[in-house]
Scaffold this motif. Sequence first.
Motif, PDB file in Angstrom:
ATOM      1  N   THR A 286       0.839  -1.189   0.000  1.00 12.73           N
ATOM      2  CA  THR A 286       0.000   0.000   0.000  1.00 12.73           C
ATOM      3  C   THR A 286       0.881   1.248   0.000  1.00 12.73           C
ATOM      4  N   VAL A 287       0.315   2.352  -0.386  1.00 12.78           N
ATOM      5  CA  VAL A 287       1.059   3.601  -0.459  1.00 12.78           C
ATOM      6  C   VAL A 287       0.204   4.721   0.124  1.00 12.78           C
ATOM      7  N   THR A 288       0.838   5.656   0.799  1.00 10.52           N
ATOM      8  CA  THR A 288       0.151   6.814   1.358  1.00 10.52           C
ATOM      9  C   THR A 288       0.885   8.085   0.939  1.00 10.52           C
ATOM     10  N   VAL A 289       0.188   9.207   0.989  1.00  5.31           N
ATOM     11  CA  VAL A 289       0.818  10.487   0.680  1.00  5.31           C
ATOM     12  C   VAL A 289       1.396  11.070   1.962  1.00  5.31           C
ATOM     13  N   PRO A 290       2.394  11.952   1.859  1.00  9.72           N
ATOM     14  CA  PRO A 290       2.988  12.541   3.057  1.00  9.72           C
ATOM     15  C   PRO A 290       1.948  13.323   3.858  1.00  9.72           C
ATOM     16  N   PRO A 291       2.019  13.291   5.193  1.00 10.43           N
ATOM     17  CA  PRO A 291       1.090  14.075   6.001  1.00 10.43           C
ATOM     18  C   PRO A 291       1.362  15.566   5.860  1.00 10.43           C
ATOM     19  N   ALA A 292       0.342  16.369   6.109  1.00 13.21           N
ATOM     20  CA  ALA A 292       0.505  17.818   6.011  1.00 13.21           C
ATOM     21  C   ALA A 292       1.447  18.318   7.107  1.00 13.21           C
ATOM     22  N   ASP A 293       2.304  19.271   6.752  1.00 12.60           N
ATOM     23  CA  ASP A 293       3.218  19.897   7.709  1.00 12.60           C
ATOM     24  C   ASP A 293       3.092  21.409   7.536  1.00 12.60           C
ATOM     25  N   PRO A 294       2.281  22.064   8.358  1.00 10.89           N
ATOM     26  CA  PRO A 294       2.016  23.500   8.166  1.00 10.89           C
ATOM     27  C   PRO A 294       3.079  24.432   8.749  1.00 10.89           C
ATOM     28  N   LYS A 295       4.162  23.894   9.319  1.00 10.30           N
ATOM     29  CA  LYS A 295       5.162  24.740   9.971  1.00 10.30           C
ATOM     30  C   LYS A 295       6.000  25.484   8.928  1.00 10.30           C
ATOM     31  N   PRO A 296       6.025  26.830   8.958  1.00  9.54           N
ATOM     32  CA  PRO A 296       6.848  27.599   8.010  1.00  9.54           C
ATOM     33  C   PRO A 296       8.327  27.242   8.158  1.00  9.54           C
ATOM     34  N   ASN A 297       9.034  27.163   7.019  1.00  7.92           N
ATOM     35  CA  ASN A 297      10.464  26.803   7.052  1.00  7.92           C
ATOM     36  C   ASN A 297      11.379  27.976   6.705  1.00  7.92           C
ATOM     37  N   GLY A 298      10.819  29.169   6.519  1.00  2.00           N
ATOM     38  CA  GLY A 298      11.619  30.348   6.220  1.00  2.00           C
ATOM     39  C   GLY A 298      11.793  30.648   4.746  1.00  2.00           C
ATOM     40  N   ARG A 299      11.397  29.723   3.886  1.00  2.00           N
ATOM     41  CA  ARG A 299      11.505  29.919   2.437  1.00  2.00           C
ATOM     42  C   ARG A 299      10.236  30.589   1.919  1.00  2.00           C
ATOM     43  N   ARG A 300      10.376  31.511   0.955  1.00  2.00           N
ATOM     44  CA  ARG A 300       9.234  32.167   0.321  1.00  2.00           C
ATOM     45  C   ARG A 300       9.388  32.046  -1.193  1.00  2.00           C
ATOM     46  N   CYS A 301       8.282  31.790  -1.882  1.00  2.00           N
ATOM     47  CA  CYS A 301       8.323  31.586  -3.332  1.00  2.00           C
ATOM     48  C   CYS A 301       7.175  32.306  -4.023  1.00  2.00           C
ATOM     49  N   PRO A 302       7.371  32.708  -5.289  1.00  2.00           N
ATOM     50  CA  PRO A 302       6.238  33.175  -6.100  1.00  2.00           C
ATOM     51  C   PRO A 302       5.246  32.022  -6.257  1.00  2.00           C
ATOM     52  N   ALA A 303       3.948  32.339  -6.250  1.00  8.00           N
ATOM     53  CA  ALA A 303       2.928  31.288  -6.351  1.00  8.00           C
ATOM     54  C   ALA A 303       1.748  31.769  -7.177  1.00  8.00           C
ATOM     55  N   CYS A 304       1.251  30.895  -8.046  1.00  8.70           N
ATOM     56  CA  CYS A 304       0.074  31.210  -8.848  1.00  8.70           C
ATOM     57  C   CYS A 304      -0.309  29.984  -9.664  1.00  8.70           C
ATOM     58  N   VAL A 305      -1.528  29.984 -10.166  1.00  6.85           N
ATOM     59  CA  VAL A 305      -2.010  28.977 -11.113  1.00  6.85           C
ATOM     60  C   VAL A 305      -2.738  29.719 -12.224  1.00  6.85           C
ATOM     61  N   ALA A 306      -2.293  29.533 -13.465  1.00  2.00           N
ATOM     62  CA  ALA A 306      -2.932  30.191 -14.603  1.00  2.00           C
ATOM     63  C   ALA A 306      -3.346  29.144 -15.623  1.00  2.00           C
ATOM     64  N   VAL A 307      -4.627  29.067 -15.899  1.00  2.00           N
ATOM     65  CA  VAL A 307      -5.160  28.170 -16.927  1.00  2.00           C
ATOM     66  C   VAL A 307      -5.688  29.034 -18.062  1.00  2.00           C
ATOM     67  N   LEU A 308      -5.499  28.605 -19.292  1.00  2.00           N
ATOM     68  CA  LEU A 308      -5.850  29.357 -20.499  1.00  2.00           C
ATOM     69  C   LEU A 308      -4.905  30.534 -20.727  1.00  2.00           C
ATOM     70  N   SER A 309      -3.777  30.538 -20.028  1.00  2.00           N
ATOM     71  CA  SER A 309      -2.833  31.634 -20.183  1.00  2.00           C
ATOM     72  C   SER A 309      -1.436  31.174 -19.809  1.00  2.00           C
ATOM     73  N   ALA A 310      -0.433  31.709 -20.518  1.00  2.00           N
ATOM     74  CA  ALA A 310       0.955  31.400 -20.185  1.00  2.00           C
ATOM     75  C   ALA A 310       1.493  32.364 -19.136  1.00  2.00           C
ATOM     76  N   GLN A 311       0.725  33.421 -18.822  1.00  2.00           N
ATOM     77  CA  GLN A 311       1.125  34.393 -17.818  1.00  2.00           C
ATOM     78  C   GLN A 311       0.428  34.108 -16.495  1.00  2.00           C
ATOM     79  N   CYS A 312       1.176  34.316 -15.403  1.00  2.00           N
ATOM     80  CA  CYS A 312       0.682  33.997 -14.073  1.00  2.00           C
ATOM     81  C   CYS A 312       0.649  35.265 -13.230  1.00  2.00           C
ATOM     82  N   ASN A 313      -0.457  35.525 -12.540  1.00  2.00           N
ATOM     83  CA  ASN A 313      -0.577  36.661 -11.629  1.00  2.00           C
ATOM     84  C   ASN A 313       0.010  36.258 -10.278  1.00  2.00           C
ATOM     85  N   GLU A 314       1.295  36.518 -10.112  1.00  2.00           N
ATOM     86  CA  GLU A 314       2.033  35.977  -8.978  1.00  2.00           C
ATOM     87  C   GLU A 314       1.711  36.663  -7.659  1.00  2.00           C
ATOM     88  N   GLY A 315       1.696  35.833  -6.603  1.00  2.00           N
ATOM     89  CA  GLY A 315       1.739  36.314  -5.242  1.00  2.00           C
ATOM     90  C   GLY A 315       2.936  35.659  -4.582  1.00  2.00           C
TER      91      GLY A 315
END
Length: 219
Positions: A104-133
């Motif tokens: 059997t296989v399971t997915v990793p459990p959620a870990d909500p603790k911040p690790n100090g890393r920050r990244c641009p984030a977005c999801v764009a469908v129907l477009s190659a451009q992303c409105n980043e946060g």
Amino acid sequence: MEASLAACILAALLASGSCLQCEVCTELGTSCSGTVQTCSAGLDSCGITLIEQTLVGMKQQVIVKACISSDRCNLGPLTMNFGNGVTMKQGIACCVGDACRTTTVTVPPADPKPNGRRCPACVAVLSAQCNEGIIDCTGAETRCIEIAGTTTIGGTTTSMTMKGCASEDLCANTTEASESFAGISTDLTFKCKASGTARGPVGLLIPALAGLLLMQLLS
């Protein structure tokens, strides 16, 4: 099956080691069944991969069974977070022969603790451009990832771009992957702010990314 067995016997005679055969299938949910196929050279284990994706509280799982390299059997947590409630987690279990019937296989459990890393984030469908946060990465997600490419559904090609946080083992390198699943053809490029030469496991995420795109289009 007889031709496959003959090829297996011939390979065993010409080279050391045994000829591995694995069940190969991909389905939505937590189980699937498919044909038994002879693995190519270098793929020395049967892998069962479970992928869980979340879109604003809606969860969907995809299971993939395939021949894989055993060096992927002991990977650490494989997770991604694209912000705005869009996440993806992947678990991998390996087996050989009869053991695959009970593995059997399971997915990793959620870990909500911040690790100090920050990244641009977005999801764009129907477009190659992303409105980043910018989002705060958590747990093992210590790399920034960008996924871009096209998906074809029913003859219509759609661009998509996704950016966010990813775990170290998932983001081992920059790679490309193409695959068809449930009538959806996907051609994507993965880029990470990390270096490495090992071939990563991102190709197994293609069915889940295709499903995530479909969820976006239907929402």
